[in-house]
Design an enzyme around this catalytic site. Sequence first.
Site, PDB file in Angstrom:
ATOM      1  N   CYS A  71      -4.419   0.967   6.417  1.00 36.02           N
ATOM      2  CA  CYS A  71      -4.592   1.916   5.323  1.00 36.02           C
ATOM      3  C   CYS A  71      -5.537   1.447   4.232  1.00 36.02           C
ATOM      4  CB  CYS A  71      -3.230   2.218   4.717  1.00 36.02           C
ATOM      5  SG  CYS A  71      -2.000   2.533   5.969  1.00 36.02           S
TER       6      CYS A  71
ATOM      7  N   LYS B 165      -3.431  10.925  -1.839  1.00 35.64           N
ATOM      8  CA  LYS B 165      -3.172   9.812  -0.928  1.00 35.64           C
ATOM      9  C   LYS B 165      -4.339   8.835  -0.881  1.00 35.64           C
ATOM     10  CE  LYS B 165      -1.387   7.044   1.795  1.00 35.64           C
ATOM     11  NZ  LYS B 165      -0.939   7.139   3.187  1.00 35.64           N
TER      12      LYS B 165
ATOM     13  N   TYR C  23       3.804   3.641  13.645  1.00 32.15           N
ATOM     14  CA  TYR C  23       4.521   3.220  12.427  1.00 32.15           C
ATOM     15  C   TYR C  23       4.888   4.409  11.545  1.00 32.15           C
ATOM     16  CZ  TYR C  23       2.972  -1.468  13.626  1.00 32.15           C
ATOM     17  OH  TYR C  23       2.740  -2.652  14.284  1.00 32.15           O
TER      18      TYR C  23
HETATM   19  N1  SAJ Z   1      -2.272  -7.222  -0.682  1.00 32.52           N
HETATM   20  C1  SAJ Z   1      -2.797  -8.201  -1.535  1.00 32.52           C
HETATM   21  N2  SAJ Z   1      -2.354  -8.229  -2.827  1.00 32.52           N
HETATM   22  C2  SAJ Z   1      -1.404  -7.347  -3.291  1.00 32.52           C
HETATM   23  C3  SAJ Z   1      -0.880  -6.355  -2.398  1.00 32.52           C
HETATM   24  C4  SAJ Z   1      -1.331  -6.324  -1.102  1.00 32.52           C
HETATM   25  O1  SAJ Z   1      -3.636  -9.009  -1.144  1.00 32.52           O
HETATM   26  O2  SAJ Z   1      -1.024  -7.444  -4.461  1.00 32.52           O
HETATM   27  C5  SAJ Z   1      -2.758  -7.156   0.708  1.00 32.52           C
HETATM   28  C6  SAJ Z   1      -1.650  -7.298   1.761  1.00 32.52           C
HETATM   29  O3  SAJ Z   1      -1.407  -8.633   2.060  1.00 32.52           O
HETATM   30  C7  SAJ Z   1      -2.238  -6.556   2.949  1.00 32.52           C
HETATM   31  C8  SAJ Z   1      -2.997  -5.433   2.282  1.00 32.52           C
HETATM   32  O4  SAJ Z   1      -3.243  -5.848   0.928  1.00 32.52           O
HETATM   33  O5  SAJ Z   1      -3.129  -7.384   3.680  1.00 32.52           O
HETATM   34  C9  SAJ Z   1      -2.240  -4.123   2.268  1.00 32.52           C
HETATM   35  O6  SAJ Z   1      -0.902  -4.381   1.991  1.00 32.52           O
HETATM   36  P1  SAJ Z   1       0.030  -3.327   1.198  1.00 32.52           P
HETATM   37  O7  SAJ Z   1       1.325  -3.939   1.013  1.00 32.52           O
HETATM   38  O8  SAJ Z   1      -0.679  -2.874   0.009  1.00 32.52           O
HETATM   39  O9  SAJ Z   1       0.060  -2.122   2.062  1.00 32.52           O
HETATM   40  P2  SAJ Z   1       0.334  -1.416   3.399  1.00 32.52           P
HETATM   41  O10 SAJ Z   1      -0.950  -1.232   4.088  1.00 32.52           O
HETATM   42  O11 SAJ Z   1       1.410  -2.058   4.144  1.00 32.52           O
HETATM   43  O12 SAJ Z   1       0.878  -0.045   2.842  1.00 32.52           O
HETATM   44  C10 SAJ Z   1       0.077   0.712   2.000  1.00 32.52           C
HETATM   45  C11 SAJ Z   1       0.952   1.203   0.889  1.00 32.52           C
HETATM   46  N3  SAJ Z   1       0.186   1.884  -0.089  1.00 32.52           N
HETATM   47  C12 SAJ Z   1       0.433   1.598  -1.350  1.00 32.52           C
HETATM   48  O13 SAJ Z   1       1.229   0.780  -1.689  1.00 32.52           O
HETATM   49  C13 SAJ Z   1      -0.382   2.366  -2.345  1.00 32.52           C
HETATM   50  C14 SAJ Z   1       1.936   2.172   1.417  1.00 32.52           C
HETATM   51  O14 SAJ Z   1       2.639   2.763   0.351  1.00 32.52           O
HETATM   52  C15 SAJ Z   1       1.207   3.259   2.159  1.00 32.52           C
HETATM   53  O15 SAJ Z   1       2.105   4.157   2.700  1.00 32.52           O
HETATM   54  C16 SAJ Z   1       0.456   2.603   3.265  1.00 32.52           C
HETATM   55  O16 SAJ Z   1      -0.488   1.765   2.718  1.00 32.52           O
HETATM   56  C17 SAJ Z   1      -0.219   3.718   4.056  1.00 32.52           C
HETATM   57  O17 SAJ Z   1       0.271   3.953   5.174  1.00 32.52           O
HETATM   58  O18 SAJ Z   1      -1.120   4.331   3.542  1.00 32.52           O
END
Ligand code: SAJ
Length: 439
Positions: free
Chosen positions: A276, A222, A23
């Site tokens: 992440c 990060k 990814y």
């Molecule tokens: N989630 C919630 N509530 C929220 C936001 C997310 O329950 O308000 C859950 C999501 O459903 C999921 C998990 O958290 O299960 C993570 O989702 P996400 O949208 O936060 O993140 P990722 O893992 O897809 O991407 C994150 C992002 N980090 C941030 O937003 C700080 C992305 O910017 C990073 O690049 C990525 O991690 C990474 O690769 O580190």
Amino acid sequence: MESELMKAIRDRTAGIVVIGLGYVGLPVACMFAKAGFHVVGIRRDSEKIAQINQGICPIEGKEPGLQELLVEVIRQGSLKATTDYTVCREAQIALIAVETPVDKTTKRPGYEALRATLQDLGQNLQPGTLVIIESTIAPQTMETVVKPLLEEASGLKVNRDFYLANCPERVMPGKLLHNIENCSRVVGGMSPETAQVAVELYRYIVRADLDATDCLTAELVKAVENTYRDVQIAFANEVALLCENVGADVWEVRQLVNKSPHRDMHLPGPGVGGHCIPKDPWLLIHGTGDGFEARLIPTARAINDGMPLHMVELVEGALREVGKKVRGARIAVLGYAYKENTDDARSSPTIPVIERLKDLGAEVAVHDPYVRGYNEDLEKVTVGSDCVVVMAAHDQYRELSLENLKTWLRVPVLVDGRNVFGMSKAREAGFIYRGVGNV
Ligand code: SAJ
């Protein structure tokens, strides 16, 4: 020698290898190829390599523009993929984007993939090469793991014979290309000059800010930004549990809280998944020494890790309302991926939900439009079920008519982890409904 590298970057003659075509690695390899560099991608899985060299994108979720870009750069010959590390001998730049999971029990990073990659790259490393780590790593890892391993395997010295930087990725499944182009990036260098050379390189694919700094700061930024998100989500989940306890609707509470200045309450849900957010807080803590004790960060992890089991409690409560037990019930779980509109199921909260339901004696059927093995017809998967559990807010579920769904079920029981339907709409349609933060 850095000036030679700078010249090769400026006239795009620098050969780039990208190690890890998942990814993170695949979209970045495509974007540098599109920018005019000759890029070779390295991955251990020869089946995926063959797919990529045919221009077939191995990432199956909705990734706007990625499939088309891959076809374009493969066709024009600016990107090719291989399993052979000797191609690193022709490269001036080596970018590493491999997984950095933590051990499920000890919560410590083993860095197996990273160490193996550094070993193989080190044995093929040429003087003058710039090595850039995009993987998320614990603070101090550049100094204590990456640098010594590369120097030992290559016999070369950092800042004298080769250069080292870290530019942590900020990709997000569903927005891979978009985030690379539009999210600012932190560029850490083992020397300020190296950071500037790396900034020059990323300028070709990043339109947002590129902030040069040292490696430790880049590591911290990060891990902290993802831990920040995890703690915010944990707070939202605790408020959701509180609202259930007092009989209020967390979604209304959240909407009104976010109308007050400087508030950005995150979304409660059935758990936190992905490669992440569930592990980066442990990376952050792992990089600390004696004299520091993390309290908030592990607590937030525990709250978020508890949400999948809370989903099962909601299922038990909803079934009880129709005189049923989980044992012997047929339960349809919608959404195997860890979040909406992606095929990525790494550390998905759906996995412990399925395990727990099966442990309690339920017959579980799973549907996910994006995940192979679960992408059967939705009606076929849910028909005859006693309960539907929504774990991911995929577009297909958002567009689902409750009237239709009701005709497929044995008993109209709906447990909604993502507020896809909402209590009033579901109850109007005649469902027994439970939602996170809304019972
Ligand atoms: N989630 C919630 N509530 C929220 C936001 C997310 O329950 O308000 C859950 C999501 O459903 C999921 C998990 O958290 O299960 C993570 O989702 P996400 O949208 O936060 O993140 P990722 O893992 O897809 O991407 C994150 C992002 N980090 C941030 O937003 C700080 C992305 O910017 C990073 O690049 C990525 O991690 C990474 O690769 O580190």
